[in-house]
Design a protein around this motif. Structure first.
Motif, PDB file in Angstrom:
ATOM      1  N   MET A  58      54.073  91.859   4.525  1.00  0.00           N
ATOM      2  CA  MET A  58      54.051  90.428   4.261  1.00  0.00           C
ATOM      3  C   MET A  58      53.419  89.659   5.421  1.00  0.00           C
ATOM      4  O   MET A  58      53.634  89.982   6.582  1.00  0.00           O
ATOM      5  CB  MET A  58      55.486  89.942   4.042  1.00  0.00           C
ATOM      6  N   HIS A  59      52.630  88.633   5.085  1.00  0.00           N
ATOM      7  CA  HIS A  59      52.012  87.776   6.092  1.00  0.00           C
ATOM      8  C   HIS A  59      52.754  86.441   6.166  1.00  0.00           C
ATOM      9  O   HIS A  59      53.379  86.006   5.192  1.00  0.00           O
ATOM     10  CB  HIS A  59      50.545  87.497   5.748  1.00  0.00           C
ATOM     11  N   SER A  60      52.642  85.804   7.318  1.00  0.00           N
ATOM     12  CA  SER A  60      53.216  84.472   7.504  1.00  0.00           C
ATOM     13  C   SER A  60      52.234  83.616   8.288  1.00  0.00           C
ATOM     14  O   SER A  60      51.439  84.130   9.083  1.00  0.00           O
ATOM     15  CB  SER A  60      54.551  84.544   8.257  1.00  0.00           C
ATOM     16  N   ILE A  61      52.297  82.315   8.053  1.00  0.00           N
ATOM     17  CA  ILE A  61      51.429  81.369   8.754  1.00  0.00           C
ATOM     18  C   ILE A  61      52.239  80.606   9.787  1.00  0.00           C
ATOM     19  O   ILE A  61      53.313  80.082   9.484  1.00  0.00           O
ATOM     20  CB  ILE A  61      50.776  80.386   7.765  1.00  0.00           C
ATOM     21  N   LEU A  62      51.733  80.570  11.006  1.00  0.00           N
ATOM     22  CA  LEU A  62      52.352  79.773  12.063  1.00  0.00           C
ATOM     23  C   LEU A  62      51.897  78.329  11.851  1.00  0.00           C
ATOM     24  O   LEU A  62      50.815  77.939  12.282  1.00  0.00           O
ATOM     25  CB  LEU A  62      51.928  80.294  13.437  1.00  0.00           C
ATOM     26  N   THR A  63      52.719  77.566  11.160  1.00  0.00           N
ATOM     27  CA  THR A  63      52.296  76.230  10.731  1.00  0.00           C
ATOM     28  C   THR A  63      51.990  75.297  11.900  1.00  0.00           C
ATOM     29  O   THR A  63      51.190  74.370  11.759  1.00  0.00           O
ATOM     30  CB  THR A  63      53.371  75.593   9.828  1.00  0.00           C
ATOM     31  N   ASP A  64      52.605  75.537  13.055  1.00  0.00           N
ATOM     32  CA  ASP A  64      52.308  74.691  14.214  1.00  0.00           C
ATOM     33  C   ASP A  64      50.865  74.860  14.677  1.00  0.00           C
ATOM     34  O   ASP A  64      50.309  73.972  15.332  1.00  0.00           O
ATOM     35  CB  ASP A  64      53.255  75.018  15.373  1.00  0.00           C
ATOM     36  N   LEU A  65      50.268  76.014  14.345  1.00  0.00           N
ATOM     37  CA  LEU A  65      48.894  76.288  14.761  1.00  0.00           C
ATOM     38  C   LEU A  65      47.885  76.061  13.641  1.00  0.00           C
ATOM     39  O   LEU A  65      46.684  76.006  13.895  1.00  0.00           O
ATOM     40  CB  LEU A  65      48.773  77.733  15.258  1.00  0.00           C
ATOM     41  N   CYS A  66      48.368  75.945  12.416  1.00  0.00           N
ATOM     42  CA  CYS A  66      47.466  75.792  11.272  1.00  0.00           C
ATOM     43  C   CYS A  66      46.745  74.449  11.337  1.00  0.00           C
ATOM     44  O   CYS A  66      47.363  73.409  11.577  1.00  0.00           O
ATOM     45  CB  CYS A  66      48.257  75.905   9.967  1.00  0.00           C
ATOM     46  N   PRO A  91      50.825  62.244  15.409  1.00  0.00           N
ATOM     47  CA  PRO A  91      50.897  62.433  16.863  1.00  0.00           C
ATOM     48  C   PRO A  91      50.186  61.318  17.621  1.00  0.00           C
ATOM     49  O   PRO A  91      49.281  60.667  17.095  1.00  0.00           O
ATOM     50  CB  PRO A  91      50.184  63.774  17.062  1.00  0.00           C
ATOM     51  N   THR A  92      50.598  61.120  18.851  1.00  0.00           N
ATOM     52  CA  THR A  92      49.906  60.158  19.711  1.00  0.00           C
ATOM     53  C   THR A  92      48.558  60.747  20.113  1.00  0.00           C
ATOM     54  O   THR A  92      48.298  61.937  19.927  1.00  0.00           O
ATOM     55  CB  THR A  92      50.739  59.870  20.965  1.00  0.00           C
ATOM     56  N   GLU A  93      47.701  59.918  20.675  1.00  0.00           N
ATOM     57  CA  GLU A  93      46.380  60.389  21.085  1.00  0.00           C
ATOM     58  C   GLU A  93      46.493  61.472  22.155  1.00  0.00           C
ATOM     59  O   GLU A  93      45.709  62.421  22.178  1.00  0.00           O
ATOM     60  CB  GLU A  93      45.540  59.221  21.603  1.00  0.00           C
ATOM     61  N   GLU A  99      46.734  69.138  21.508  1.00  0.00           N
ATOM     62  CA  GLU A  99      46.728  70.067  20.381  1.00  0.00           C
ATOM     63  C   GLU A  99      45.312  70.564  20.099  1.00  0.00           C
ATOM     64  O   GLU A  99      45.083  71.764  19.893  1.00  0.00           O
ATOM     65  CB  GLU A  99      47.296  69.372  19.143  1.00  0.00           C
ATOM     66  N   GLN A 100      44.360  69.660  20.108  1.00  0.00           N
ATOM     67  CA  GLN A 100      42.971  70.033  19.836  1.00  0.00           C
ATOM     68  C   GLN A 100      42.423  70.958  20.917  1.00  0.00           C
ATOM     69  O   GLN A 100      41.702  71.916  20.616  1.00  0.00           O
ATOM     70  CB  GLN A 100      42.112  68.774  19.726  1.00  0.00           C
ATOM     71  N   ASP A 101      42.771  70.690  22.178  1.00  0.00           N
ATOM     72  CA  ASP A 101      42.312  71.555  23.269  1.00  0.00           C
ATOM     73  C   ASP A 101      42.876  72.963  23.116  1.00  0.00           C
ATOM     74  O   ASP A 101      42.173  73.959  23.326  1.00  0.00           O
ATOM     75  CB  ASP A 101      42.725  70.971  24.623  1.00  0.00           C
ATOM     76  N   GLY A 102      44.159  73.053  22.746  1.00  0.00           N
ATOM     77  CA  GLY A 102      44.773  74.365  22.560  1.00  0.00           C
ATOM     78  C   GLY A 102      44.146  75.135  21.412  1.00  0.00           C
ATOM     79  O   GLY A 102      43.861  76.332  21.534  1.00  0.00           O
ATOM     80  N   LEU A 103      43.910  74.458  20.298  1.00  0.00           N
ATOM     81  CA  LEU A 103      43.283  75.106  19.143  1.00  0.00           C
ATOM     82  C   LEU A 103      41.845  75.500  19.449  1.00  0.00           C
ATOM     83  O   LEU A 103      41.362  76.538  18.985  1.00  0.00           O
ATOM     84  CB  LEU A 103      43.324  74.169  17.933  1.00  0.00           C
ATOM     85  N   ARG A 104      41.168  74.679  20.244  1.00  0.00           N
ATOM     86  CA  ARG A 104      39.785  74.991  20.612  1.00  0.00           C
ATOM     87  C   ARG A 104      39.727  76.281  21.437  1.00  0.00           C
ATOM     88  O   ARG A 104      38.855  77.126  21.230  1.00  0.00           O
ATOM     89  CB  ARG A 104      39.187  73.818  21.387  1.00  0.00           C
ATOM     90  N   GLN A 105      40.671  76.445  22.348  1.00  0.00           N
ATOM     91  CA  GLN A 105      40.711  77.664  23.153  1.00  0.00           C
ATOM     92  C   GLN A 105      41.010  78.885  22.282  1.00  0.00           C
ATOM     93  O   GLN A 105      40.455  79.967  22.487  1.00  0.00           O
ATOM     94  CB  GLN A 105      41.768  77.530  24.257  1.00  0.00           C
ATOM     95  N   ARG A 106      41.874  78.719  21.293  1.00  0.00           N
ATOM     96  CA  ARG A 106      42.165  79.828  20.375  1.00  0.00           C
ATOM     97  C   ARG A 106      40.921  80.182  19.557  1.00  0.00           C
ATOM     98  O   ARG A 106      40.665  81.349  19.267  1.00  0.00           O
ATOM     99  CB  ARG A 106      43.321  79.449  19.441  1.00  0.00           C
TER     100      ARG A 106
END
Length: 208
Positions: A58-66, A91-93, A99-106
């Motif tokens: 079974m797969h799961s999605i980490l919704t905080d990262l989606c 979210p605030t700016e 969040e965007q910086d973290g996702l960009r690195q991923r």
């Protein structure tokens, strides 16, 4: 667009409701886990590696990262992935930028891993379409982006054999094995010479 020397693309109108901050409703993907067959196709498609699981499990999605990009939906053969509104507040700016910086690195890490796996991948795979060569050029010109390296396959020790050579190799191995078995029972000079000759042919063909 200017950095990559490409024409600007006009954004399509959002199909989701507009939030109070003027942005489209944030969406998250979820997997109906009781219907998941563990094919791993959605895992390869996710550009930020927000899906965890293994083959036939079974797969799961980490919704905080989606990011709600929807790239995992088309590859799913059983249509067990849905998009739902993000229940978290707007979210605030500062939080949005973090969040965007973290996702960009991923995403950068995902691209580099895809480039490494490209060398050993067998057969087609569903994944986010990535032009690693173009992105490597982009990363080399932008100090804020980690360098993406284009990898080359290591030189092979022997050239690839065509179908005819493969058949010849198989025949030689069968003959050699047969002679070795016969000589293990009874020594024969002619057969020994023939075995040496076949072994030499095999060596030459493998190194051709």
């Amino acid at each position: 667009a200017q950095l990559l020397n490409r024409p600007e693309l006009i954004a399509e109108e959002s199909v989701w409701p507009i939030q109070a901050d003027g942005r489209p409703q944030r969406m998250k993907a979820i997997i109906r886990e009781d219907e998941c067959i563990g094919c791993t196709k959605c895992i390869s498609a996710c550009p930020v590696d927000a899906i965890i699981g293994s083959g036939k499990l079974m797969h799961s999605i980490l919704t905080d990262l989606c990011t709600g990009c929807e790239l995992c939906i088309p590859p799913c053969p059983v249509d067990c992935i849905d998009l739902i509104p993000d229940v978290n507040g707007i979210p605030t700016e500062i939080l949005r930028k973090a969040e965007q910086d973290g996702l960009r690195q991923r995403y950068y890490a995902h691209i580099q891993r895809e480039e490494k796996q490209r060398l050993h991948r067998k057969g087609p795979v569903f994944r986010a379409e990535i032009d690693t060569a173009l992105f490597a050029q982009f990363s080399a010109q932008n100090d804020a982006v980690p360098d993406i390296q284009i990898l080359d396959k290591e030189p092979e020790m022997a050239a690839k054999l065509d179908a005819k050579s493969t058949i010849e190799l198989a025949k030689l191995r069968v003959q050699i094995k047969k002679l070795e078995k016969q000589l293990s029972v009874r020594e024969d000079t002619k057969k020994r010479l023939l075995l040496d000759d076949l072994a030499q042919q095999l060596h030459q063909l493998q190194g051709a």
